[in-house]
Write an enzyme that holds these catalytic residues in place. Structure first.
Site, mmCIF file in Angstrom:
data_model
loop_
_atom_site.group_PDB
_atom_site.id
_atom_site.type_symbol
_atom_site.label_atom_id
_atom_site.label_comp_id
_atom_site.label_asym_id
_atom_site.label_seq_id
_atom_site.Cartn_x
_atom_site.Cartn_y
_atom_site.Cartn_z
ATOM 1 N N MET A 95 33.657 41.329 39.858
ATOM 2 C CA MET A 95 34.803 41.981 38.951
ATOM 3 C C MET A 95 34.507 42.911 37.918
ATOM 4 S SD MET A 95 37.337 40.764 40.608
ATOM 5 C CE MET A 95 38.826 41.114 39.478
ATOM 6 N N ARG A 96 33.195 43.239 37.971
ATOM 7 C CA ARG A 96 32.737 44.283 37.150
ATOM 8 C C ARG A 96 32.581 45.706 37.830
ATOM 9 N NH1 ARG A 96 31.068 42.604 32.049
ATOM 10 N NH2 ARG A 96 31.572 40.507 32.267
ATOM 11 N N ILE A 97 32.688 46.754 36.901
ATOM 12 C CA ILE A 97 32.452 48.191 37.415
ATOM 13 C C ILE A 97 31.065 48.439 37.311
ATOM 14 C CG2 ILE A 97 33.081 50.355 37.316
ATOM 15 C CD1 ILE A 97 35.969 49.546 36.270
ATOM 16 N N LEU A 98 30.220 48.826 38.188
ATOM 17 C CA LEU A 98 28.907 49.093 38.399
ATOM 18 C C LEU A 98 28.579 50.603 37.510
ATOM 19 C CD1 LEU A 98 28.062 47.775 41.887
ATOM 20 C CD2 LEU A 98 27.340 46.798 39.768
ATOM 21 N N HIS A 114 37.309 45.234 50.170
ATOM 22 C CA HIS A 114 38.477 45.472 49.469
ATOM 23 C C HIS A 114 39.776 45.066 50.378
ATOM 24 C CE1 HIS A 114 41.156 47.247 46.409
ATOM 25 N NE2 HIS A 114 41.968 47.951 47.501
ATOM 26 N N GLU A 179 38.757 39.815 56.334
ATOM 27 C CA GLU A 179 37.749 40.215 55.419
ATOM 28 C C GLU A 179 36.431 39.259 55.978
ATOM 29 O OE1 GLU A 179 38.421 39.915 51.242
ATOM 30 O OE2 GLU A 179 40.360 40.319 51.760
HETATM 31 C C1 GRF Z 1 38.650 39.202 48.326
HETATM 32 O O1 GRF Z 1 39.952 39.448 48.658
HETATM 33 C C2 GRF Z 1 37.881 40.570 48.360
HETATM 34 O O2 GRF Z 1 38.358 41.460 49.172
HETATM 35 C C3 GRF Z 1 38.305 41.105 46.879
HETATM 36 O O3 GRF Z 1 38.159 39.899 45.905
HETATM 37 C C4 GRF Z 1 38.217 38.845 46.927
HETATM 38 C C5 GRF Z 1 37.305 37.826 46.772
HETATM 39 O O4 GRF Z 1 37.372 36.740 47.497
HETATM 40 N N1 GRF Z 1 37.190 42.241 46.432
HETATM 41 P P1 GRF Z 1 36.321 35.752 47.747
HETATM 42 O O5 GRF Z 1 35.694 35.380 46.284
HETATM 43 O O6 GRF Z 1 35.476 36.427 48.485
HETATM 44 O O7 GRF Z 1 36.820 34.531 48.290
#
Ligand code: GRF
Length: 222
Positions: A95-98, A114, A179
């Site tokens: 959750m951080r911007i690099l 994403h 994903e």
């Molecule tokens: C995922 O939906 C991913 O695409 C986004 O953050 C979520 C992370 O989920 N960047 P997890 O921690 O992998 O379960």
């Protein structure tokens, strides 16, 4: 291929780590010429660290509060990743911007996942934004990270339909399944040396044979 010959992957996380789990599982099942050798979190109690421990992968917490700037924090990340000889970095719910220094240090060696079809809907809460916008398809994207958020060259995408009775949660769950498929696949393509970046485009070497199958196909929904 022995573990010693595998591509060394470091995963950066902040939360539950279901994508991390998918990558670990693919590696352990022998589907990847890659292995997760390190998991780093900026959140001390991220469940992803627990997943790493369960699989004997070193979990590392790097405390943002111990750093006065983003640059020194990212410097600490670079140190730990280098110490573990990480070759490819996967952002998985990080959750951080690099910082530009971090991105440049690992040029085209950082991937991100994403939960939308970039370049549409970058940023946060994107499934809800897609529903509000009335999209008929959504999906997910693995891309190389660049200096901005969710903008780097796209490696692979998967598409899912959006249904009238979808909620943010049902759509997110449908996307998440894909994903978990495309992230290991992108890593494997990288490990095989098949990803070639030219400007904004990423070409998948050796995929020419698929062209005949792909031509004439499209998706219209509903
Ligand atoms: C995922 O939906 C991913 O695409 C986004 O953050 C979520 C992370 O989920 N960047 P997890 O921690 O992998 O379960």
């Amino acid at each position: 291929m022995t573990t010693a010959n595998k591509l060394r992957v470091g995963v950066l996380v902040s939360g539950r780590g279901s994508n991390l789990q998918a990558i670990i599982d693919a590696g352990e099942s022998g589907k990847l010429d890659a292995a997760v050798v390190l998991v780093v979190s900026d959140v001390a109690d991220a469940y992803a660290l627990e997943r790493a421990r369960t699989h004997g992968i070193p979990p590392r917490f790097v405390d943002p509060k111990a750093h006065t700037s983003r640059e020194t924090f990212d410097g600490a990340l670079i140190s730990v990743l280098t110490e573990h000889q990480v070759e490819l970095i996967c952002l998985a719910g990080y959750m951080r911007i690099l910082t530009p220094a971090f991105i440049n240090h690992f040029h085209h060696r950082i991937m991100n996942i994403h939960p939308a079809l970039l370049p549409s809907f970058p940023g946060l809460h994107v499934q809800g934004k897609g529903l509000q916008h009335g999209v008929k398809f959504s999906g997910c994207t693995v891309h190389f990270a660049d200096e901005r958020v969710d903008t780097g060259p796209i490696i692979i995408q998967a598409v899912v339909p959006v249904f009238d009775d979808d909620t943010e949660q049902t759509l997110a769950a449908r996307i998440l399944k894909y994903e978990h498929q495309i992230y290991p696949r992108a890593i494997q393509l990288y490990a095989e040396g098949r990803l070639e970046v030219k400007g904004r485009r990423v070409f998948c070497l050796g995929n020419e044979a698929d062209r005949a199958v792909r031509e004439g196909w499209g998706y219209i929904h509903p």
